[in-house]
Design an enzyme around this catalytic site. Structure first.
Site, mmCIF file in Angstrom:
data_model
loop_
_atom_site.group_PDB
_atom_site.id
_atom_site.type_symbol
_atom_site.label_atom_id
_atom_site.label_comp_id
_atom_site.label_asym_id
_atom_site.label_seq_id
_atom_site.Cartn_x
_atom_site.Cartn_y
_atom_site.Cartn_z
ATOM 1 C CB SER A 13 -10.003 -69.231 53.885
ATOM 2 O OG SER A 13 -9.240 -68.962 53.276
ATOM 3 N NE ARG A 91 -11.715 -77.174 36.878
ATOM 4 C CZ ARG A 91 -11.213 -78.545 36.256
ATOM 5 N NH1 ARG A 91 -11.269 -77.959 35.415
ATOM 6 N NH2 ARG A 91 -11.064 -79.453 36.355
ATOM 7 C CG ASN A 107 -9.139 -64.178 40.257
ATOM 8 O OD1 ASN A 107 -9.804 -64.899 41.088
ATOM 9 N ND2 ASN A 107 -8.330 -63.728 39.866
ATOM 10 C CG HIS A 109 -3.511 -63.094 41.660
ATOM 11 N ND1 HIS A 109 -3.065 -64.369 41.515
ATOM 12 C CD2 HIS A 109 -2.259 -62.722 41.984
ATOM 13 C CE1 HIS A 109 -1.815 -64.715 40.865
ATOM 14 N NE2 HIS A 109 -1.506 -63.406 41.700
HETATM 15 C C1 GAR Z 1 -6.058 -67.204 48.108
HETATM 16 O O1 GAR Z 1 -4.751 -66.771 48.401
HETATM 17 C C2 GAR Z 1 -6.583 -67.028 46.463
HETATM 18 O O2 GAR Z 1 -5.860 -65.924 45.827
HETATM 19 C C3 GAR Z 1 -5.682 -67.645 45.701
HETATM 20 O O3 GAR Z 1 -6.382 -69.280 46.116
HETATM 21 C C4 GAR Z 1 -6.230 -68.611 47.284
HETATM 22 C C5 GAR Z 1 -7.602 -69.572 47.960
HETATM 23 O O4 GAR Z 1 -7.086 -70.005 49.239
HETATM 24 N N1 GAR Z 1 -6.034 -67.588 44.127
HETATM 25 C C6 GAR Z 1 -5.249 -67.602 42.849
HETATM 26 O O5 GAR Z 1 -4.252 -68.092 42.963
HETATM 27 C C7 GAR Z 1 -6.164 -66.987 41.717
HETATM 28 N N2 GAR Z 1 -4.882 -67.276 40.779
HETATM 29 P P1 GAR Z 1 -9.105 -69.921 49.709
HETATM 30 O O6 GAR Z 1 -9.742 -71.243 48.921
HETATM 31 O O7 GAR Z 1 -8.806 -70.357 51.269
HETATM 32 O O8 GAR Z 1 -10.095 -68.868 49.637
#
Ligand code: GAR
Length: 193
Positions: A13, A91, A107, A109
């Protein structure tokens, strides 16, 4: 236009929000391809809708993370990628990529770092019962969810929120903050040679 690659492992997303924002005529960057570490990640179908090439990095085919990253680096260089946007890439990046793109890997978070790093930032904040959590955009270094913070947005957690309610509000905040912050970084010249 600044040439960026997005790395995603899951739903995509944030990848989608970034790609939509970049359709605007005045957005100074473009996504040149998507990197995934799972062939069946829903993000792959989104890339296909956008006619964007997908690079599937199957880490199991390499004898080390370093070897996997070395092979990916060849592709990144062939596409003249100037910067990397991690969007739910579950990763840890190794030295090979971090050294090739120093200060040029971003990144997102889903918590207010340094609070609640790791894979479950939303759930960990929810379970800790905080009244406020949020979203962080930071540059990637060798640590896990460390590296200089470039932007944060607070998100309220209301007493009656379910985890799903909070998750939805966090994602909405991410989809706004990530494109806006990338635009600012590009305009500051962070990805320039
Ligand atoms: C997002 O909420 C991102 O912040 C998180 O994974 C999700 C991916 O959602 N990332 C982490 O937790 C990194 N440590 P998406 O695939 O719908 O973009």
């Amino acid at each position: 236009l600044t040439r960026l690659a997005v790395f995603a492992s899951g739903k995509g997303s944030n990848f989608w929000a970034l790609s939509q924002a970049m359709q605007a005529d005045d957005f100074p960057a473009e996504i040149v391809f998507l990197v995934v570490d799972h062939q069946d990640a829903p993000a792959v179908a989104l890339a296909q809708q956008l006619n964007l090439p997908v690079h599937y990095l199957n880490y199991a085919n390499f004898k080390s993370r370093q070897a996997a990253e070395q092979s990916l680096l060849t592709t990144l260089q062939a596409y003249r990628v100037q910067g990397i946007l991690l969007a739910g890439y579950m990763r840890i990046l190794g030295e090979t990529l971090i050294k090739a793109y120093p200060g040029r890997i971003v990144n997102i978070h889903p918590a207010l770092l340094p609070n609640f790093p790791g894979r479950e930032g939303i759930k960990d904040a929810y379970e800790a019962g905080v009244a406020e959590t949020g979203v962080t955009i930071h540059l990637v270094d060798a640590g896990i969810d460390t590296g200089p913070i470039v932007a944060q947005a607070p998100v309220r957690r209301y007493p009656r929120d379910s985890l799903a309610d909070l998750t939805e509000r966090i994602h909405a905040s991410e989809h706004e903050l990530y494109p806006k912050t990338v635009q600012q970084l590009v305009e500051k010249g962070v990805f320039n040679p």
